[in-house]
Each structure stands twice: as C-alpha cells, then as structure tokens.
Scaffold this active site. Sequence first.
Site, PDB file in Angstrom:
ATOM      1  N   ASP A 182      47.824   5.929  43.067  1.00 38.91           N
ATOM      2  CA  ASP A 182      47.284   7.145  43.617  1.00 38.91           C
ATOM      3  C   ASP A 182      45.781   6.845  43.958  1.00 38.91           C
ATOM      4  O   ASP A 182      45.097   7.497  44.507  1.00 38.91           O
ATOM      5  CB  ASP A 182      47.499   8.468  43.127  1.00 38.91           C
ATOM      6  CG  ASP A 182      47.679   8.383  41.504  1.00 38.91           C
ATOM      7  OD1 ASP A 182      47.231   7.472  41.017  1.00 38.91           O
ATOM      8  OD2 ASP A 182      47.970   9.347  41.149  1.00 38.91           O
ATOM      9  N   ARG A 238      39.302  12.704  39.745  1.00 39.83           N
ATOM     10  CA  ARG A 238      40.296  12.878  40.901  1.00 39.83           C
ATOM     11  C   ARG A 238      40.096  14.158  41.637  1.00 39.83           C
ATOM     12  O   ARG A 238      39.212  14.833  41.410  1.00 39.83           O
ATOM     13  CB  ARG A 238      41.559  12.890  40.067  1.00 39.83           C
ATOM     14  CG  ARG A 238      41.967  11.797  39.431  1.00 39.83           C
ATOM     15  CD  ARG A 238      43.388  11.765  38.888  1.00 39.83           C
ATOM     16  NE  ARG A 238      44.335  11.782  39.979  1.00 39.83           N
ATOM     17  CZ  ARG A 238      45.369  11.527  40.310  1.00 39.83           C
ATOM     18  NH1 ARG A 238      45.783  10.516  39.470  1.00 39.83           N
ATOM     19  NH2 ARG A 238      46.227  11.869  41.199  1.00 39.83           N
ATOM     20  N   TYR A 292      41.371   6.169  31.106  1.00 42.58           N
ATOM     21  CA  TYR A 292      42.144   5.132  30.650  1.00 42.58           C
ATOM     22  C   TYR A 292      41.417   4.503  29.295  1.00 42.58           C
ATOM     23  O   TYR A 292      40.200   4.695  29.209  1.00 42.58           O
ATOM     24  CB  TYR A 292      41.989   3.916  31.547  1.00 42.58           C
ATOM     25  CG  TYR A 292      42.733   4.059  32.966  1.00 42.58           C
ATOM     26  CD1 TYR A 292      42.317   4.708  33.865  1.00 42.58           C
ATOM     27  CD2 TYR A 292      43.941   3.349  33.109  1.00 42.58           C
ATOM     28  CE1 TYR A 292      42.407   4.627  35.269  1.00 42.58           C
ATOM     29  CE2 TYR A 292      44.371   3.269  34.404  1.00 42.58           C
ATOM     30  CZ  TYR A 292      43.815   4.044  35.409  1.00 42.58           C
ATOM     31  OH  TYR A 292      44.469   3.871  36.906  1.00 42.58           O
ATOM     32  N   PRO A 340      46.294  -1.876  36.583  1.00 40.97           N
ATOM     33  CA  PRO A 340      46.217  -1.195  37.782  1.00 40.97           C
ATOM     34  C   PRO A 340      44.409  -1.347  38.153  1.00 40.97           C
ATOM     35  O   PRO A 340      44.363  -0.865  39.225  1.00 40.97           O
ATOM     36  CB  PRO A 340      46.197   0.115  37.206  1.00 40.97           C
ATOM     37  CG  PRO A 340      47.130  -0.129  35.978  1.00 40.97           C
ATOM     38  CD  PRO A 340      46.805  -1.558  35.350  1.00 40.97           C
TER      39      PRO A 340
HETATM   40  C1  LIG Z   1      49.021   3.955  34.535  1.00 36.87           C
HETATM   41  C2  LIG Z   1      49.110   3.098  35.846  1.00 36.87           C
HETATM   42  C3  LIG Z   1      48.207   3.562  36.827  1.00 36.87           C
HETATM   43  C4  LIG Z   1      48.217   2.945  38.125  1.00 36.87           C
HETATM   44  N1  LIG Z   1      47.345   3.164  39.097  1.00 36.87           N
HETATM   45  C5  LIG Z   1      47.325   2.455  40.329  1.00 36.87           C
HETATM   46  C6  LIG Z   1      46.100   3.039  41.155  1.00 36.87           C
HETATM   47  O1  LIG Z   1      45.503   3.908  40.979  1.00 36.87           O
HETATM   48  N2  LIG Z   1      46.338   2.420  42.479  1.00 36.87           N
HETATM   49  C7  LIG Z   1      47.271   1.365  42.549  1.00 36.87           C
HETATM   50  O2  LIG Z   1      47.496   0.738  43.790  1.00 36.87           O
HETATM   51  N3  LIG Z   1      48.106   0.939  41.706  1.00 36.87           N
HETATM   52  C8  LIG Z   1      48.110   1.468  40.608  1.00 36.87           C
HETATM   53  N4  LIG Z   1      49.089   1.304  39.670  1.00 36.87           N
HETATM   54  C9  LIG Z   1      50.010   0.107  39.757  1.00 36.87           C
HETATM   55  C10 LIG Z   1      51.068   0.680  40.551  1.00 36.87           C
HETATM   56  O3  LIG Z   1      51.749   1.729  40.031  1.00 36.87           O
HETATM   57  C11 LIG Z   1      52.112  -0.188  41.020  1.00 36.87           C
HETATM   58  O4  LIG Z   1      51.729  -1.345  41.324  1.00 36.87           O
HETATM   59  C12 LIG Z   1      53.167   0.387  42.180  1.00 36.87           C
HETATM   60  O5  LIG Z   1      53.647   1.641  41.805  1.00 36.87           O
HETATM   61  C13 LIG Z   1      54.148  -0.521  42.623  1.00 36.87           C
HETATM   62  O6  LIG Z   1      54.690   0.241  43.429  1.00 36.87           O
HETATM   63  P1  LIG Z   1      56.140  -0.534  43.894  1.00 36.87           P
HETATM   64  O7  LIG Z   1      56.895   0.509  45.189  1.00 36.87           O
HETATM   65  O8  LIG Z   1      56.267  -2.042  44.176  1.00 36.87           O
HETATM   66  O9  LIG Z   1      57.142  -0.077  42.548  1.00 36.87           O
HETATM   67  P2  LIG Z   1      57.325   1.375  41.943  1.00 36.87           P
HETATM   68  O10 LIG Z   1      56.216   2.229  41.960  1.00 36.87           O
HETATM   69  O11 LIG Z   1      57.860   0.925  40.706  1.00 36.87           O
HETATM   70  O12 LIG Z   1      58.465   1.832  42.882  1.00 36.87           O
HETATM   71  C14 LIG Z   1      59.664   1.349  42.673  1.00 36.87           C
HETATM   72  C15 LIG Z   1      60.831   2.398  43.206  1.00 36.87           C
HETATM   73  O13 LIG Z   1      62.180   1.639  43.045  1.00 36.87           O
HETATM   74  C16 LIG Z   1      63.117   2.470  42.560  1.00 36.87           C
HETATM   75  N5  LIG Z   1      64.043   1.764  42.157  1.00 36.87           N
HETATM   76  C17 LIG Z   1      64.115   0.782  41.120  1.00 36.87           C
HETATM   77  N6  LIG Z   1      65.136   0.341  40.667  1.00 36.87           N
HETATM   78  C18 LIG Z   1      66.011   0.665  41.786  1.00 36.87           C
HETATM   79  C19 LIG Z   1      67.433   0.198  42.223  1.00 36.87           C
HETATM   80  N7  LIG Z   1      68.074  -0.516  41.430  1.00 36.87           N
HETATM   81  N8  LIG Z   1      68.103   0.982  43.070  1.00 36.87           N
HETATM   82  C20 LIG Z   1      67.170   1.866  43.751  1.00 36.87           C
HETATM   83  N9  LIG Z   1      65.934   2.222  43.763  1.00 36.87           N
HETATM   84  C21 LIG Z   1      65.343   1.721  42.540  1.00 36.87           C
HETATM   85  C22 LIG Z   1      62.435   3.437  41.529  1.00 36.87           C
HETATM   86  O14 LIG Z   1      63.045   4.585  41.265  1.00 36.87           O
HETATM   87  C23 LIG Z   1      61.166   3.641  42.083  1.00 36.87           C
HETATM   88  O15 LIG Z   1      60.881   4.667  43.011  1.00 36.87           O
HETATM   89  C24 LIG Z   1      49.166   1.783  38.267  1.00 36.87           C
HETATM   90  C25 LIG Z   1      50.160   1.400  37.384  1.00 36.87           C
HETATM   91  C26 LIG Z   1      49.872   2.143  36.239  1.00 36.87           C
HETATM   92  C27 LIG Z   1      51.004   1.713  35.100  1.00 36.87           C
END
Ligand SMILES: Cc1cc2nc3c(=O)[nH]c(=O)nc-3n(C[C@H](O)[C@H](O)[C@H](O)COP(=O)(O)OP(=O)(O)OC[C@H]3O[C@@H](n4cnc5c(N)ncnc54)[C@H](O)[C@@H]3O)c2cc1C
Length: 591
Positions: free
Chosen positions: A52, A231, A239, A318
């Site tokens: 976010d 925020r 953090y 992150p």
């Molecule tokens: C504490 C923390 C803070 C962060 N803050 C930031 C920030 O401020 N800005 C930023 O850019 N990044 C931030 N990040 C990193 C960011 O959260 C991730 O890089 C981002 O969420 C990745 O997005 P994604 O869509 O690849 O994966 P995810 O967010 O993990 O989403 C994956 C989705 O796939 C779904 N899924 C998983 N397996 C399956 C399956 N087999 N079948 C169907 N659905 C499935 C899950 O339910 C989920 O909804 C942070 C990470 C952490 C841990």
Amino acid sequence: MPVPVVPHSEVDVLIIGAGPAGLMCANALANAKVNVRVIDKRAARVAAGQADGLSPRTIEVFQSYGIAERLLKESVQVHQAAFYNPSPSGGIELTSRTQDVVAPSARYPFEVYSMKPLGVEVEWSTLPASIEICKDEHVLMDPASHPVRVVLQKLDAPEGQLQEEIVHAKYVVGADGAHSWVRKQFDITMDGEQSDFIWGVMDMVPDTDFPDVRNKCLMHSNNGSILLVPREQDRLRVYVQLENKDIIDPATGRVDKDRMGPDEMLEVARKSFSPYKISPTTGFLWWTLYIIGQRVASQFSVKNRVLIVGDACHTHSPKAGKCLKSGPSLSIALVVRGWADLSLLSTYESERRKFALDLIVFDKMYSTLFSGKPLSQENSHGVAPEHFLKIFKQFGGFTSGIGVHYEPSIATLDKNQELASGLVIGERFPPYKFIRAADAWPFEIQDLLPADFRFKLLVFTGDFSDPLQNARVESMVATMQKPDSFLNRYATSSKGAENSRFDIITISKGRKEGFNFLQFPTLLRSHWSKVFIDDIDVTNSFGGKGYSYYGVGHEGAIVAVRPDGYVGAIAPLDHVEDLDAYFTSFMTAAV
Ligand SMILES: Cc1cc2nc3c(=O)[nH]c(=O)nc-3n(C[C@H](O)[C@H](O)[C@H](O)COP(=O)(O)OP(=O)(O)OC[C@H]3O[C@@H](n4cnc5c(N)ncnc54)[C@H](O)[C@@H]3O)c2cc1C
C-alpha cells in the site's frame, strides 16, 4: 446418480491471484479491452497491509489509466525523510532531513499510501486444481489458439458438491505470490537466499512526542533499526528490526508468530525510540512479521503462454519494492489484439528479469545498511550516517521506480539517442508541460500518453517557420504517407479510430502569440488538440524549455513512445525508415 457435466469456457487471459500484481495486470488488460478473468483462493480482498506504499512511477502508471486522482485525494504523500542516529548522550537524535524521493524528474515526488480497489471483478474462493500447456508447437504458435487448460474449483460450493470448470486460456498469468502454485507446477526455481534480517510491522494511530512523526523516518539505534511511514487518517506504520532468537522456532527454523505479537514489538521499538515516547491510541490496526527474502525466479514465462508476475517471480524487502507494474500486460494485449507477433512476449522476461536481478543487488546492499548496527567507538565497522544518506539518495531513482532502464530488444531500438539525449531509450518518458497551440492551455505531456495500447509518435518539428525545417517536416510527412511506410502497413483505420495503433502528437518550437497550428500538414494535426508548442504559459510561470530539457535540437526528431510510457525508438525527421525497422520487428500487418 447422474455424473455432473463439467462446463468448459474460453478466455483470452486467466489471472491466478488477486494481489496487487494480479490486479494491476487485470486492470491494464481490461483497459485494453482484453477479455480477462481473475481468480483468487481467498474468500475476499485483504483490507490492509502489504503493497500500500506506492512509488511515483506507480502513480504515473495509475495516472495513465486515469485512476490516480482518487488515490491522490485519499492518501498521504510523503515528501520528506528524516534520519536519526545514536546520540552521544544516549538514545537517538535527528542527524538530517532530505527530500524523500530524490529522482529529480518524478512527476509526483513523493510516495503515496493506501491503495484502493482498481475496479476489476475478482472471482474469490476459486482455486486452480491443475494446469497444462498444449505440447503441439503449431497450436502454440497460433495466436488465436487457447493452449492452456486450467481446471478450477469453487471453494465455497455447497458441502458435498464439487464445483469444477475447465478454462481454456490463450494466456495464464501466475500472480499468486511468493509461494506461487503456478510457478511450482512448471518446476521453476527461485534463485537467491533469505537474509538474516527479521522485521515486525504494525499500524497504529500513535500518541507520541516525536517531532518527525509525519515524515518518513529511518532510524539507526544501538538497539536495532526502525522505519516509520506516515499513513492516511493519522495512522503510522512502524517497522521494527527484531532479534532472530526471539522469533525463530529452533525446531523448524521458521518465523513463529506465536513468539511475538505487537505488544512485544512495541517494547522493542520503544527501546530504540528513546528519549521519545510512543503508544497506540486505539490499539493496533494491523501487524505482521517478515524475513527479507531476496530471490528471483529462474524464468518468468513458460512457452510465452504462462507468465509469472509480482512476488511469484521476485521477492525483496518491502523497503525496496514500491514499483508495482502491470507486468506483461502490454505485450499480451498487443498480441491478443492481433497487433504484435508472439515474439514480443519474450521481451517481458528479458526486460523484467534483468530489472529484478538489479533490484535484488541493490536491496541486499540497502537492507544490510539499514539493518546493520550504527558506527560507534565499539563498532568501527558499523554504518556511518553519511554513507547511509548517500546510498539513500543515490538509489532514489531505483526505489521510486523512475530509474528503470530496459536493455535494447525488439521493443527498444538503440539508435539515434543523440537526437533527444534527455529522452533515454528504454526509460520512461519524463514529464514536462507544453502549451496547446490552439488555445494556450498548458498540458502535462504524460497526460497525453495514456496506457491505451497505442504507440504515441511525438513529432518534434523544430521551428516550422524556418524554411529549411519546414521542408524537412514536409518531406517526412510525405515519406510517412507512402503505402509501404509503417503507418500505412500497420494502421487499422478501417476498424475505426478506437483500433488505431498510433497517436501522433506534434510539438513545435514557437510563440503562442503568433502561432497558427493549421499550417501543419493534416497528418500532424488529426485534431486541433494534437498540436503543442514549447512556450512559456500565459501566466509566465513555467514552460518554454521542453526542447532543451529533452535534449532535442533545432533539427527535431520523432520519438516513438510505447503504450507503457517507455521510449521505444527515436528517428531523425529525414530518416523515418528507422521507425519502419522498429515497428516491423514486432508488429503484424493490419487485417
Ligand atoms: C510487511 C510488508 C509490507 C509491505 N509493504 C509494501 C509497500 O508498502 N509497497 C509495496 O509495493 N510492497 C510492499 N510489500 C511487498 C508486497 O506486499 C508484495 O510485493 C506484494 O504483495 C506482491 O504482490 P503479489 O500480487 O505478487 O502477491 P500477493 O500480494 O502475495 O498476492 C497473491 C494473491 O494470490 C492469491 N493466491 C495465492 N495462491 C493462490 C492459488 N493457488 N490460487 C488462487 N489464488 C492464489 C493470494 O490469495 C493473494 O491474494 C510489503 C510486504 C510486506 C511483507
């Protein structure tokens, strides 16, 4: 009992996972009118937490989809970063404050928190049970085929009933996070390692006497490091660096959330925070623990039909990753529309994997510096505040997403850079304000480059009133209008303006007081709103230096901007053939 018939369906793109990466991709594809479905195994959207914090580049991308306005209104903008280090009298003290995102050409020089829904319908509680790609090479090479077969199961089906569907997709995007199921189905390995740094994160509305609570703060203390990010709605994200021994389960070697909750995390934060005080006014709004893992998938696509995006193909801390991208959506949309050859899809892996590898190298260095102990008499190898500040500034472009540079490929033609030295081939087109010739309205050029899957041709004509330049422009237009020029070979005007692949924008030198936009050949003014001049605005406040900012000389240039806002190619006005070569390398003829 009759055996239920499993329904079959077809879709252009099936996206598995509705996290930020999947939603960005879905939004971009829906925007390009590509038939797309998004499934997620979760029962509903995550309300808060990860991804976010958005970088300036992500906001520029949102702007190009026309969805940034609400986000900017409802979010908090982070302009300044404060640095705290150990004080000789104990505790921490302020050592410097600086602009948060230092990439000088970012249109929004701040980070924005709180991402709102992108408006794409998600099929929740839906799980893929199997995925197969057709092995027949002829089928794979046919852009009209649906060679990926995915069996879906509804998790919220009434008890005792198995609700299945077989989806035949042209493309599948695996956006299913760091433990990606899609990635595992194709035995794609994640290369890299997990760092030793463990962090706790908590959101709260703080009660504090800390003066920098509304700035981003990077703190090194003798007790560990802290990052504060302001925020929306008076909230604060904290953090906290934690000790491994307090959180790791020795039996499994994995993070055990039962060993530490937000109260314990706050205790650790308070020790590092001294002499300032902090406590939540209304409890903790959200919290989590994470270990920084720095890994990149060994491949980002399988046969150019299954592509993995987001955390499924690269993970990093992150703090480095705030650059959400719509992944391969540009190439998929162009191929699905029948505008580009399948080979364009290979640029997704060549461009983004290189970027991911560079990001990991940076993230390792940055995380080590941020999580490292501060320099002190006892710790002569510790992190010096000036060094950390230098690295923070140096990599502003990288963390903000502005400095992404794609290597030459069929989508970026490495030629004629000297004609527009400020428009770097393979980098995003930087913002500048030009004056619309017909009515003297100032326009931000990036607003004229929406992510609508057209290539934008920016024609810098130079001074059209100069006879030499006039002749050059007329001759360029004549060449572009020849039957075998790329404009005629690839334009799909027979299907209406909506299907046009190119949008021509003219940017001339000149003064608004005496300028007549009708003097240009009609190709360069398809509508009165398409002609701009590099002149100062009517209030004499800004503008008039666009040519020099972009490094374009009096002889002008044509700049091809890709639908994702990156500079794809540059050509001299008297050698349009360079653009012919560029577009011929991946475009397919109009039908
Ligand atoms: C504490 C923390 C803070 C962060 N803050 C930031 C920030 O401020 N800005 C930023 O850019 N990044 C931030 N990040 C990193 C960011 O959260 C991730 O890089 C981002 O969420 C990745 O997005 P994604 O869509 O690849 O994966 P995810 O967010 O993990 O989403 C994956 C989705 O796939 C779904 N899924 C998983 N397996 C399956 C399956 N087999 N079948 C169907 N659905 C499935 C899950 O339910 C989920 O909804 C942070 C990470 C952490 C841990």
